[in-house]
Enzyme design. Structure first.
Site, PDB file in Angstrom:
ATOM      1  N   GLU A  52       0.932  -1.147   0.062  1.00 35.58           N
ATOM      2  CA  GLU A  52      -0.091   0.178  -0.058  1.00 35.58           C
ATOM      3  C   GLU A  52       0.866   1.164  -0.138  1.00 35.58           C
ATOM      4  OE1 GLU A  52      -3.632   2.364   2.555  1.00 35.58           O
ATOM      5  OE2 GLU A  52      -2.473   0.716   3.422  1.00 35.58           O
ATOM      6  N   ASP A  77       5.159   4.530   3.532  1.00 38.86           N
ATOM      7  CA  ASP A  77       4.692   6.141   3.860  1.00 38.86           C
ATOM      8  C   ASP A  77       6.114   6.692   4.109  1.00 38.86           C
ATOM      9  OD1 ASP A  77       2.049   7.524   4.025  1.00 38.86           O
ATOM     10  OD2 ASP A  77       3.667   8.762   4.525  1.00 38.86           O
ATOM     11  N   ASP A 126      -2.222  12.620  -2.886  1.00 42.96           N
ATOM     12  CA  ASP A 126      -2.157  13.819  -3.088  1.00 42.96           C
ATOM     13  C   ASP A 126      -2.326  13.935  -4.687  1.00 42.96           C
ATOM     14  OD1 ASP A 126      -1.705  14.551  -0.319  1.00 42.96           O
ATOM     15  OD2 ASP A 126       0.267  13.916  -0.624  1.00 42.96           O
ATOM     16  N   LYS A 130      -1.254  20.834  -9.735  1.00 37.58           N
ATOM     17  CA  LYS A 130      -0.421  21.936 -10.234  1.00 37.58           C
ATOM     18  C   LYS A 130       0.452  21.348 -11.371  1.00 37.58           C
ATOM     19  CE  LYS A 130      -0.764  25.783  -7.474  1.00 37.58           C
ATOM     20  NZ  LYS A 130      -0.157  26.225  -5.902  1.00 37.58           N
ATOM     21  N   ASP A 162     -10.457  10.145  -4.303  1.00 34.94           N
ATOM     22  CA  ASP A 162     -11.912  10.985  -4.187  1.00 34.94           C
ATOM     23  C   ASP A 162     -11.424  12.399  -5.322  1.00 34.94           C
ATOM     24  OD1 ASP A 162      -9.441  12.055  -2.602  1.00 34.94           O
ATOM     25  OD2 ASP A 162     -10.701  13.959  -2.706  1.00 34.94           O
TER      26      ASP A 162
HETATM   27  C1  LIG Z   1      -3.444  12.243   1.305  1.00 31.21           C
HETATM   28  S1  LIG Z   1      -2.695  11.109   2.376  1.00 31.21           S
HETATM   29  C2  LIG Z   1      -3.478   9.670   2.251  1.00 31.21           C
HETATM   30  C3  LIG Z   1      -3.051   8.467   3.252  1.00 31.21           C
HETATM   31  C4  LIG Z   1      -3.858   7.313   3.574  1.00 31.21           C
HETATM   32  N1  LIG Z   1      -3.717   6.403   2.156  1.00 31.21           N
HETATM   33  C5  LIG Z   1      -5.459   7.529   3.684  1.00 31.21           C
HETATM   34  O1  LIG Z   1      -6.246   7.526   2.851  1.00 31.21           O
HETATM   35  O2  LIG Z   1      -5.784   8.035   5.026  1.00 31.21           O
HETATM   36  C6  LIG Z   1      -1.152  10.897   1.293  1.00 31.21           C
HETATM   37  C7  LIG Z   1       0.035  10.092   1.909  1.00 31.21           C
HETATM   38  O3  LIG Z   1       1.019   9.653   0.977  1.00 31.21           O
HETATM   39  C8  LIG Z   1       2.292  10.136   1.825  1.00 31.21           C
HETATM   40  N2  LIG Z   1       3.282  10.398   0.567  1.00 31.21           N
HETATM   41  C9  LIG Z   1       3.103  11.301  -0.193  1.00 31.21           C
HETATM   42  N3  LIG Z   1       4.143  11.420  -1.248  1.00 31.21           N
HETATM   43  C10 LIG Z   1       4.911  10.395  -0.838  1.00 31.21           C
HETATM   44  C11 LIG Z   1       6.365   9.979  -1.395  1.00 31.21           C
HETATM   45  N4  LIG Z   1       6.728  10.517  -2.402  1.00 31.21           N
HETATM   46  N5  LIG Z   1       6.750   9.035  -0.776  1.00 31.21           N
HETATM   47  C12 LIG Z   1       6.387   8.480   0.530  1.00 31.21           C
HETATM   48  N6  LIG Z   1       5.104   8.826   1.185  1.00 31.21           N
HETATM   49  C13 LIG Z   1       4.271  10.012   0.144  1.00 31.21           C
HETATM   50  C14 LIG Z   1       2.127  11.205   2.858  1.00 31.21           C
HETATM   51  O4  LIG Z   1       3.013  11.023   3.723  1.00 31.21           O
HETATM   52  C15 LIG Z   1       0.707  10.638   3.147  1.00 31.21           C
HETATM   53  O5  LIG Z   1       0.698   9.805   4.237  1.00 31.21           O
END
Ligand SMILES: C[S@@+](CC[C@H](N)C(=O)[O-])C[C@H]1O[C@@H](n2cnc3c(N)ncnc32)[C@H](O)[C@@H]1O
Length: 224
Positions: A52, A77, A126, A130, A162
């Site tokens: 995941e 993560d 995320d 942009k 989403d």
């Molecule tokens: C919007 S959150 C979603 C977290 C979880 N999947 C949820 O739905 O609740 C995005 C997650 O991706 C991680 N993340 C974003 N870019 C990353 C990267 N390049 N490498 C590792 N983790 C990353 C962030 O730290 C964050 O915890």
């Protein structure tokens, strides 16, 4: 979360047998001992390996691990204070088939060997809307290449988001590059046919989007 709480979680992560935090150096110089050996050294079985990516608190990793005891799960993560939650739950509930890896997803092909992985979940990434952020979008072609390297030839990727933008961007990219879209749904709780694991598990971010009545989308695909 306060910095004291974060520190406590970082310290606890160090003691958790199901948490791995290799340094960047260790990864890029190919010295990470679990690369190619996750099943042999950590899980001690030959079950399918599922990742995941951007797991946050690790809801999918933990829920799928409970649902599928004969599959192995790793939540990935960069934020250790978040996946501390999933790691702690997995330890408290004695789940032997789930672990957590703290690294940047950009380095994922240094943490897993070629064809070591059977399936990938990307949960609420995320969207990086942009244009300048395109390189950080977790389904761009560079990321897909990395996923392809570590996936088995029949391996699949699941994207749950989403973000209509992310859903559309990914579908367009997959069609354009000739990858195989196995299933797509732009409103999983309204439009019938979603796999059970898509509608029965909600992540932390997802719960917030559902409160705002945002449609949740899903794509399952193979990288050619
Ligand atoms: C919007 S959150 C979603 C977290 C979880 N999947 C949820 O739905 O609740 C995005 C997650 O991706 C991680 N993340 C974003 N870019 C990353 C990267 N390049 N490498 C590792 N983790 C990353 C962030 O730290 C964050 O915890």
């Amino acid at each position: 979360m306060g910095s004291k709480n974060k520190l406590k979680r970082f310290n606890e992560n160090e003691t958790f047998a199901n948490v791995f935090q290799p340094s960047r150096d260790e990864l890029v110089t190919n010295q990470f001992h679990l690369k190619g050996q996750w099943n042999k050294i950590f899980f001690k079985n030959e079950n399918p390996l599922v990742l995941e990516l951007g797991c946050g608190k690790g809801e999918y990793s933990v829920a799928l691990a409970k649902k599928y005891p004969n599959r192995n799960f790793i939540g990935v993560d960069i934020k250790g204070a978040r996946f501390w939650r999933g790691a702690k739950t997995a330890l408290e509930e004695n789940l032997p088939n789930v672990g957590f890896l703290r690294t940047q997803i950009e380095l994922i092909d240094h943490a897993f060997a070629n064809k070591e992985v059977d399936e990938i979940w990307i949960t609420f990434p995320d969207p990086q809307i942009k244009y300048k952020r395109t390189k950080h979008r977790m389904t761009n072609s560079e990321f897909l290449e990395r996923y392809k390297t570590i996936l088995k030839p029949e391996g699949v990727v699941n994207l749950k988001t989403d973000s209509e933008f992310m859903h559309g961007y990914t579908l367009g990219l997959l069609h354009g590059a000739g990858h195989e879209v196995l299933y797509a749904n732009h409103n999983v709780y309204k439009q019938e046919g979603s796999p059970e694991e898509v509608t029965s598990i909600q992540t932390f971010y997802e719960s917030q989007y559902l409160e705002q009545n945002k449609p949740i989308t899903y794509i399952r695909f193979k990288i050619k």
